[in-house]
Write an enzyme that holds these catalytic residues in place. Structure first.
Site, PDB file in Angstrom:
ATOM      1  N   CYS A  89       0.780  -1.257  -0.078  1.00 20.25           N
ATOM      2  CA  CYS A  89      -0.176   0.016  -0.061  1.00 20.25           C
ATOM      3  C   CYS A  89       1.148   1.382  -0.075  1.00 20.25           C
ATOM      4  CB  CYS A  89      -0.880  -0.089   1.177  1.00 20.25           C
ATOM      5  SG  CYS A  89      -2.196  -1.082   1.359  1.00 20.25           S
ATOM      6  N   HIS A 336      -8.871   3.740  -1.304  1.00 24.38           N
ATOM      7  CA  HIS A 336      -7.569   3.653  -1.195  1.00 24.38           C
ATOM      8  C   HIS A 336      -7.070   2.614  -2.396  1.00 24.38           C
ATOM      9  CE1 HIS A 336      -4.013   1.967  -0.063  1.00 24.38           C
ATOM     10  NE2 HIS A 336      -4.467   0.975   0.918  1.00 24.38           N
ATOM     11  N   CYS A 366       0.418   1.853   6.746  1.00 25.66           N
ATOM     12  CA  CYS A 366       0.852   0.528   7.003  1.00 25.66           C
ATOM     13  C   CYS A 366       0.700  -0.113   5.461  1.00 25.66           C
ATOM     14  CB  CYS A 366      -0.403  -0.190   7.692  1.00 25.66           C
ATOM     15  SG  CYS A 366      -2.172   0.092   7.089  1.00 25.66           S
ATOM     16  N   GLY A 368       0.994  -4.470   3.415  1.00 32.88           N
ATOM     17  CA  GLY A 368       0.771  -5.632   3.621  1.00 32.88           C
ATOM     18  C   GLY A 368       2.616  -6.397   3.780  1.00 32.88           C
TER      19      GLY A 368
END
Length: 381
Positions: A89, A336, A366, A368
């Site tokens: 992300c 997102h 944050c 993955g």
């Protein structure tokens, strides 16, 4: 010592899944923000040393180095290269960091950083149809845990004692703040109208103005029958692109450009890949320790709203002022689009810093696999 400055930052309106941007190929969407930078700054694209482009699911429409394909789609000179970056992300935030590092090191003079994700056309998790990304050694290390961000969000909510009501109130507030920002024209300066079949798409379409915590309380949970995470307190699946022009202050002056902000510092950190969404906490600590700044020195924070527990856990750990967190709403309200989100957050950060004359802003996401980027920028105008 060379610096790195942001001359301009743009993004598309964020399209909801199967929404207005669904017909647009990722390369064409990218090309429109690339050319918006050229139009707004007057820069010759042939001067760009590299295009660093974030994208997460690099298959199908987003395969074959979408960063390079975007340059060709934009009609830029063939000698301009492009590279695709995947830090989940945080891919386009990493693109910004990498561009700044390259400029500061003297290896590049002018870089475009950004990213794209068309999650309608390339669905989240589509890469799993052709294999298993983790492998037996990783599964063995973590007792065969099936890595899942939604389950991680449930674990975080439990660890920090976050009730469903708290999460839903935070999520409803995200919609309210985004609605106010849209109505006040806060995004107008950096949102690029996108041509879709001859019409112009101009406004984030995931926003639900009537959302309240009471409305959200009626939604079914997504990952645990007795859990707290559901579609309404999670980020929306979306389509979008973003782009920033990064150079040195000296080169900007030579080109007659006035920078908006200076890249102050950045850090990346790893975290437990099971509760992978807690990465922004150590990343924030790391960048603050590196710079000697404190949370009180930062005028605004953009903490990506992947799931509502993420920014709330971050607040609990950092002690930051809640009023400085995501003042223009976030991914829960407007979406997102994975590979584009780092650049999108940066456009919001810059918008708030400029309208409130805030010296420092901090962005963190944050990612993955349990990593996170944290970036601090300093306002110049």
């Amino acid at each position: 010592m060379r610096d790195a400055v942001i001359v301009d930052a743009v993004r598309t309106p964020i399209g909801k899944r199967n929404g207005t941007l669904a017909p647009v190929h990722a390369a064409d969407l990218s090309a429109q923000v690339l050319n918006a930078l050229v139009h707004r700054t007057g820069i010759d694209p042939g001067l760009v040393d590299d295009v660093m482009w974030g994208c997460v699911t690099q298959i199908g429409d987003q395969s074959s180095n979408i960063g390079r394909i975007a340059v060709l789609a934009a009609g830029w000179p063939e000698h301009v290269p492009g590279v695709t970056i995947n830090r989940a992300c945080g891919s386009s935030q990493q693109a910004v960091d990498s561009a700044a590092h390259a400029v500061m090191a003297g290896q590049y003079d002018i870089v475009v950083a950004g990213g794209v994700e068309t999650m309608t056309r390339v669905p989240l998790g589509a890469h799993r149809t052709t294999g298993q990304p983790y492998g037996p050694m990783v599964f063995a290390r973590y007792d065969n845990f099936q890595f899942n961000q939604g389950v991680g969000a449930e674990l975080i909510a439990e660890r920090y004692g976050l009730s469903r009501r708290q999460l839903d109130e935070f999520s409803a507030a995200s919609h309210a703040k985004a609605a106010t920002a849209i109505d006040d024209g806060v995004f107008d300066d950096h949102v690029v109208p996108i041509d879709v079949d001859g019409t112009k798409f101009t406004t984030d379409e995931g926003l639900r103005r009537s959302t309240t915590a009471d409305v959200l309380s009626g939604l079914k949970t997504s990952f645990k029958p007795d859990g707290v995470i559901h579609a309404g307190n999670s980020s929306q699946i979306s389509d979008g692109a973003s782009a920033l022009l990064i150079t040195t202050s000296d080169r900007a002056a030579e080109l007659g450009l006035t920078p908006i902000a200076r890249y102050h510092s950045g850090a990346v950190s790893g975290a437990d890949p099971i509760t992978m969404l807690l990465g922004p906490i150590p990343a924030t600590r790391k960048v603050l320790q590196r710079t000697g700044l404190t949370v009180d020195d930062i005028g605004v924070f953009e903490v990506n709203e992947a799931f509502a527990p993420v920014p709330l856990a971050w607040l609990a750990e950092t002690g930051a002022d809640p009023d400085r967190l995501n003042p223009l709403g976030g991914a829960i309200a407007v979406g997102h689009p994975l590979g584009a989100s780092g650049g999108i957050l940066m456009t919001r950060l810059l918008a708030q810093m400029r309208r409130k004359d805030l010296r420092y802003g901090l962005q963190t996401m944050c990612e993955g696999g349990g990593t996170a980027n944290a970036t601090i920028i300093e306002l110049l105008r």
